[in-house]
Scaffold this motif. Structure first.
Motif, PDB file in Angstrom:
ATOM      1  N   CYS A  85       4.405 -71.091  66.557  1.00  0.00           N
ATOM      2  CA  CYS A  85       3.734 -70.096  65.733  1.00  0.00           C
ATOM      3  C   CYS A  85       2.647 -70.758  64.896  1.00  0.00           C
ATOM      4  O   CYS A  85       2.887 -71.751  64.215  1.00  0.00           O
ATOM      5  CB  CYS A  85       4.737 -69.398  64.821  1.00  0.00           C
ATOM      6  SG  CYS A  85       3.929 -68.207  63.736  1.00  0.00           S
ATOM      7  N   GLY A  87       0.843 -68.635  62.867  1.00  0.00           N
ATOM      8  CA  GLY A  87       0.571 -67.604  61.856  1.00  0.00           C
ATOM      9  C   GLY A  87       0.416 -68.271  60.491  1.00  0.00           C
ATOM     10  O   GLY A  87       0.731 -69.458  60.335  1.00  0.00           O
ATOM     11  N   THR A  88      -0.032 -67.507  59.515  1.00  0.00           N
ATOM     12  CA  THR A  88      -0.386 -68.101  58.217  1.00  0.00           C
ATOM     13  C   THR A  88       0.739 -68.925  57.592  1.00  0.00           C
ATOM     14  O   THR A  88       0.544 -70.078  57.199  1.00  0.00           O
ATOM     15  CB  THR A  88      -0.808 -66.986  57.231  1.00  0.00           C
ATOM     16  OG1 THR A  88      -1.783 -66.188  57.885  1.00  0.00           O
ATOM     17  CG2 THR A  88      -1.397 -67.566  55.962  1.00  0.00           C
ATOM     18  N   ALA A  89       1.941 -68.345  57.518  1.00  0.00           N
ATOM     19  CA  ALA A  89       3.051 -69.048  56.851  1.00  0.00           C
ATOM     20  C   ALA A  89       3.361 -70.362  57.561  1.00  0.00           C
ATOM     21  O   ALA A  89       3.579 -71.406  56.929  1.00  0.00           O
ATOM     22  CB  ALA A  89       4.290 -68.155  56.814  1.00  0.00           C
ATOM     23  N   CYS A  90       3.395 -70.312  58.875  1.00  0.00           N
ATOM     24  CA  CYS A  90       3.701 -71.524  59.641  1.00  0.00           C
ATOM     25  C   CYS A  90       2.551 -72.523  59.528  1.00  0.00           C
ATOM     26  O   CYS A  90       2.768 -73.732  59.408  1.00  0.00           O
ATOM     27  CB  CYS A  90       3.963 -71.164  61.097  1.00  0.00           C
ATOM     28  SG  CYS A  90       5.531 -70.287  61.317  1.00  0.00           S
ATOM     29  N   CYS A 126       2.309 -64.921  64.230  1.00  0.00           N
ATOM     30  CA  CYS A 126       3.578 -64.667  63.539  1.00  0.00           C
ATOM     31  C   CYS A 126       4.726 -64.153  64.424  1.00  0.00           C
ATOM     32  O   CYS A 126       4.653 -63.102  65.040  1.00  0.00           O
ATOM     33  CB  CYS A 126       3.369 -63.691  62.404  1.00  0.00           C
ATOM     34  SG  CYS A 126       4.848 -63.509  61.392  1.00  0.00           S
ATOM     35  N   LEU A 127       5.797 -64.948  64.433  1.00  0.00           N
ATOM     36  CA  LEU A 127       6.985 -64.580  65.215  1.00  0.00           C
ATOM     37  C   LEU A 127       7.950 -63.745  64.379  1.00  0.00           C
ATOM     38  O   LEU A 127       9.043 -63.429  64.814  1.00  0.00           O
ATOM     39  CB  LEU A 127       7.689 -65.857  65.697  1.00  0.00           C
ATOM     40  CG  LEU A 127       6.989 -66.631  66.821  1.00  0.00           C
ATOM     41  CD1 LEU A 127       7.576 -68.031  66.953  1.00  0.00           C
ATOM     42  CD2 LEU A 127       7.089 -65.890  68.141  1.00  0.00           C
ATOM     43  N   GLY A 128       7.541 -63.446  63.153  1.00  0.00           N
ATOM     44  CA  GLY A 128       8.375 -62.611  62.296  1.00  0.00           C
ATOM     45  C   GLY A 128       9.522 -63.370  61.658  1.00  0.00           C
ATOM     46  O   GLY A 128      10.533 -62.785  61.274  1.00  0.00           O
ATOM     47  N   VAL A 135       7.859 -72.328  62.748  1.00  0.00           N
ATOM     48  CA  VAL A 135       8.820 -71.925  63.782  1.00  0.00           C
ATOM     49  C   VAL A 135       8.294 -72.230  65.184  1.00  0.00           C
ATOM     50  O   VAL A 135       7.148 -71.971  65.508  1.00  0.00           O
ATOM     51  CB  VAL A 135       9.090 -70.397  63.709  1.00  0.00           C
ATOM     52  CG1 VAL A 135      10.161 -69.995  64.707  1.00  0.00           C
ATOM     53  CG2 VAL A 135       9.483 -69.997  62.321  1.00  0.00           C
TER      54      VAL A 135
HETATM   55  S1  FES Z   1       3.778 -66.993  60.385  1.00  0.00           S
HETATM   56 FE1  FES Z   1       5.093 -68.051  61.730  1.00  0.00          FE
HETATM   57  S2  FES Z   1       6.810 -66.786  61.788  1.00  0.00           S
HETATM   58 FE2  FES Z   1       5.473 -65.722  60.532  1.00  0.00          FE
END
Ligand code: FES
Length: 159
Positions: A85, A87-90, A126-128, A135
Motif C-alpha cells: 500500500c 496510500g497516504t497513511a502507509c 489504501c487497503l483500508g 501494510v
Molecule cells: S493508506 Fe495504506 S492501508 Fe490505508
C-alpha cells in the motif's frame, strides 16, 4: 522440468481444445480469452495471434478486448502476489522504504514479475487498514507495520 507433472502440457491441450471448439466463431472471443487466462494465468502474445486466426477476429480487436478487461493480463504473473500500500497513511509511515527493500530483494520493479515466476509485485492505494500502516499483503495475507528489515523474512515464507 516436466518430470513430476505435465501440467503445462495439460494446459496446452485444454487451450487447443478450446480453440478447436470455438473455431470460426468471433462471438466466442471473450469466452476463449477467459479460458486461456484461467489455464495459463495470462494471455501470451503468440496465442492472441492464434485466437485471431482461429476465431476469425481482427488481431486489433483481440488486443482491444484483452487490454480492456482488468481480469485479463498480457504478462505472466507470479505464483505469489505482493501488494504494497502506498496510500497516504502507509506512505508517511515508511512504505516507500519498504518498496525499495522489496525491489532490491526481488530484483524487480513494481508492476513486474520475478524471472522464476515466484512473485508479482504491485503497489496499490489504501487497503483500508491504515491503523496498521505500512501494510503489505501477500496472496491476500496481511503483513502489518512493515519495515524494510522485515521484507526478506516475510517473503521467505512464500516458496
Ligand atoms: S493508506 Fe495504506 S492501508 Fe490505508
Amino acid at each position: 522440468m516436466g518430470a513430476q507433472c505435465n501440467c503445462q502440457n495439460e494446459s496446452n491441450k485444454k487451450v487447443e481444445d478450446l480453440l478447436a471448439k470455438h473455431r470460426g466463431n468471433p462471438n466466442s472471443l471473450i469466452v476463449v480469452l477467459a479460458g486461456i487466462q484461467q489455464e495459463l494465468g495470462y494471455l501470451p502474445k503468440d496465442l492472441l495471434i492464434r485466437v485471431a486466426e482461429e476465431l476469425n477476429v481482427p488481431l486489433t480487436d483481440v488486443y482491444g478486448v484483452a487490454t480492456f478487461y482488468a481480469a485479463f493480463t498480457l504478462r505472466p504473473r507470479g505464483r505469489h502476489s505482493i501488494n504494497l500500500c502506498l496510500g497516504t497513511a502507509c506512505y508517511v509511515k515508511g512504505a516507500p522504504e519498504v518498496q525499495e527493500a522489496i525491489e532490491k530483494e526481488l530484483k524487480i520493479k513494481a508492476g513486474e514479475t520475478t524471472e522464476d515466476r515466484r512473485f508479482t509485485f504491485d503497489v496499490v492505494r489504501c487497503l483500508g487498514a491504515c491503523s496498521i500502516a505500512p501494510v503489505m499483503t501477500v496472496d491476500g495475507e496481511v503483513h502489518p507495520r512493515m519495515t524494510p528489515e522485515r521484507v526478506p523474512e516475510v517473503l521467505a515464507k512464500y516458496e
